[in-house]
Design an enzyme around this catalytic site. Structure first.
Site, short mmCIF file in Angstrom:
data_model
loop_
_atom_site.label_atom_id
_atom_site.label_comp_id
_atom_site.label_asym_id
_atom_site.label_seq_id
_atom_site.Cartn_x
_atom_site.Cartn_y
_atom_site.Cartn_z
N GLY A 1 0.44 0.01 -6.29
CA GLY A 1 1.51 0.37 -7.21
C GLY A 1 1.45 -0.45 -8.50
O GLY A 1 1.68 0.06 -9.59
N ASP A 2 1.09 -1.72 -8.37
CA ASP A 2 1.00 -2.60 -9.54
C ASP A 2 -0.12 -2.13 -10.49
O ASP A 2 0.01 -2.21 -11.71
CB ASP A 2 0.73 -4.05 -9.11
CG ASP A 2 1.72 -4.52 -8.06
OD1 ASP A 2 2.85 -4.00 -8.05
OD2 ASP A 2 1.35 -5.37 -7.24
N1 LIG Z 1 -4.29 5.63 1.36
C1 LIG Z 1 -4.50 5.89 0.06
N2 LIG Z 1 -5.56 6.64 -0.33
C2 LIG Z 1 -5.79 6.89 -1.64
N3 LIG Z 1 -5.02 6.44 -2.63
C3 LIG Z 1 -3.95 5.69 -2.31
C4 LIG Z 1 -3.63 5.37 -0.95
N4 LIG Z 1 -2.52 4.59 -0.95
C5 LIG Z 1 -2.18 4.44 -2.24
N5 LIG Z 1 -3.02 5.10 -3.05
C6 LIG Z 1 -2.98 5.16 -4.52
O1 LIG Z 1 -2.14 4.13 -5.00
C7 LIG Z 1 -0.96 4.69 -5.62
C8 LIG Z 1 0.23 3.81 -5.32
O2 LIG Z 1 0.46 3.79 -3.92
P1 LIG Z 1 1.92 3.62 -3.30
O3 LIG Z 1 2.72 4.84 -3.54
O4 LIG Z 1 1.71 3.21 -1.88
O5 LIG Z 1 2.51 2.44 -4.21
P2 LIG Z 1 3.50 1.28 -3.87
O6 LIG Z 1 4.29 1.60 -2.64
O7 LIG Z 1 4.23 0.94 -5.10
O8 LIG Z 1 2.43 0.14 -3.55
P3 LIG Z 1 2.56 -1.45 -3.50
O9 LIG Z 1 4.02 -1.78 -3.47
O10 LIG Z 1 1.83 -1.84 -2.24
O11 LIG Z 1 1.87 -1.96 -4.71
C9 LIG Z 1 -0.88 6.12 -5.10
O12 LIG Z 1 -0.19 6.99 -5.98
C10 LIG Z 1 -2.37 6.47 -5.01
O13 LIG Z 1 -2.90 6.70 -6.30
O1 LIG Z 2 8.47 -9.15 -2.05
P1 LIG Z 2 8.08 -8.23 -3.20
O2 LIG Z 2 8.23 -8.90 -4.52
O3 LIG Z 2 8.73 -6.90 -3.11
O4 LIG Z 2 6.52 -7.91 -2.99
C1 LIG Z 2 5.59 -8.94 -3.06
C2 LIG Z 2 4.19 -8.38 -2.84
O5 LIG Z 2 4.06 -7.78 -1.55
O6 LIG Z 2 3.96 -7.37 -3.83
C3 LIG Z 2 2.64 -7.45 -4.32
C4 LIG Z 2 1.96 -6.13 -4.14
O7 LIG Z 2 2.62 -5.12 -4.84
C5 LIG Z 2 1.98 -8.59 -3.56
O8 LIG Z 2 1.11 -9.31 -4.41
C6 LIG Z 2 3.12 -9.43 -3.05
O9 LIG Z 2 2.81 -10.16 -1.90
#
Ligand SMILES: Nc1ncnc2c1ncn2[C@@H]1O[C@H](COP(=O)(O)OP(=O)(O)OP(=O)(O)O)[C@@H](O)[C@H]1O
Ligand SMILES: O=P(O)(O)OC[C@@]1(O)O[C@H](CO)[C@@H](O)[C@@H]1O
Length: 313
Positions: free
Chosen positions: A252-253
């Site tokens: 997501g980042d």
């Molecule tokens: N299993 C996967 N296979 C392919 N692409 C993925 C997968 N998981 C995530 N992505 C890519 O990453 C993007 C962000 O994923 P997600 O919706 O899980 O974000 P998030 O929950 O904000 O993630 P995080 O908080 O871990 O940074 C998705 O829109 C997609 O482009």
């Molecule tokens: O506790 P928060 O701030 O919700 O999430 C923190 C975290 O999971 O988010 C990043 C991935 O998006 C990691 O680098 C970190 O450990």
């Protein structure tokens, strides 16, 4: 200047196992440590994209020095407020056999009133007209739930753009100050609407409503299903790319970094979504919380572009 705010940074300790069993002794096959926390991750990816940013937030304890050294090595500018408490370590367990990704996140240090006051002084001093501010991630005890609302208001008064990636009450409150861009995932958006799950149509409707409220870019990420971008120009849907997933942390980042990069480059909605989608996919193909490179993202751009469709509803 791009300014990223990480109120609760974390050393991400990734442990890769071939089969993780609860209640047993488990052996780690691969391990790595990455400085993280959502805002810092955005700064790391932007650096890989050739864009400078300034990282703000709180750091304390034995990890403070490690973070400052790493940021310096990476060439990322910083203005972190030193705190009495200790910066946390978050464990990320990757089970290669089961294909599961488990996060165990510590709460982080309690922030004292004077530390928060110092942060606000520094923030007010740093943000200026034309900046892009990224407010991302959770906060630890001692920080009011209205913090992102206040930081959005200050940034907007100064003529800066604001991108927000937060959940729960932090997200709800910050929306009142109308950030310019938001990137909730589908689960966070459902929580905001008081629902357990959202259908694709419900995501589109909710995103449209946020745009109508005055948020110019709403990107809803949906993990492997892809993402949906709502702007005043309409709705674009991107199907997820099928890639080999090594770590979902920071996906997501990387998308947030791609949105900021697209703003800096003046991209339209379609190019922005392709960039974000390619960045998310490149991130999951990368070990731990290591930042994806521009080259890796560009190699996925064509495929990402082909998977974008306009919503005609
Ligand atoms: N299993 C996967 N296979 C392919 N692409 C993925 C997968 N998981 C995530 N992505 C890519 O990453 C993007 C962000 O994923 P997600 O919706 O899980 O974000 P998030 O929950 O904000 O993630 P995080 O908080 O871990 O940074 C998705 O829109 C997609 O482009
Ligand atoms: O506790 P928060 O701030 O919700 O999430 C923190 C975290 O999971 O988010 C990043 C991935 O998006 C990691 O680098 C970190 O450990």
């Amino acid at each position: 200047m791009v300014i990223t705010v990480t109120m609760n940074p974390a050393m991400d300790k990734t442990l890769v196992l071939d089969g993780f069993t609860l209640g047993e002794v488990n052996r780690v096959v691969l391990g790595r440590n990455d400085i993280g926390g959502k805002g810092i991750n955005v700064s790391k990816v932007l650096k890989e994209f050739g864009e400078d940013s300034l990282a703000l937030g709180f750091l304390g304890g034995i990890l403070e020095e490690v973070f400052l050294k790493e940021l310096k090595t990476m060439g990322i500018g910083q203005r972190f407020v030193p705190v009495k408490g200790s910066t946390r370590t978050n464990i990320k367990v990757v089970d290669r056999v089961k294909g599961t990704f488990t996060d165990i996140n510590e709460p982080g240090p309690v922030i004292q009133e004077e530390e928060l006051t110092e942060f606000l002084r520094l923030y007010r001093e740093t943000v200026t007209s034309g900046d892009v501010v990224v407010l991302s991630g959770g906060v630890s005890e001692g920080i009011p739930v209205k913090i992102y609302r206040l930081l959005t208001e200050i940034a907007k008064e100064k003529g800066a753009l604001v991108a927000l990636d937060a959940e729960g009450e932090l997200f709800r409150e910050a929306l009142e100050a109308k950030p310019d861009m938001v990137k909730p995932n589908d689960r966070e958006l459902a929580l905001y609407l008081g629902k357990e799950h959202l259908t694709e149509d419900e995501i589109v409707d909710a995103a449209k409503e946020l745009v109508a409220k005055g948020i110019s870019k709403v990107l809803v990420s949906r993990g492997e299903k892809g993402s949906i971008l709502a702007t005043a120009e309409g709705i674009l849907k991107a199907e997820g790319l099928k890639v080999l997933v090594k770590s979902t942390v920071g996906a997501g980042d990387s998308m947030v970094a791609a949105i900021i990069y697209s703003v800096l480059k003046g991209y339209g909605p379609r190019e922005t979504l392709a960039m974000a989608q390619a960045a998310g996919a490149a991130a999951v193909m990368t070990e731990g919380t290591k930042a994806c490179t521009l080259q890796e993202v560009e190699s996925l751009l064509q495929a990402a572009t082909e998977k974008i469709k306009e919503e005609k509803r």
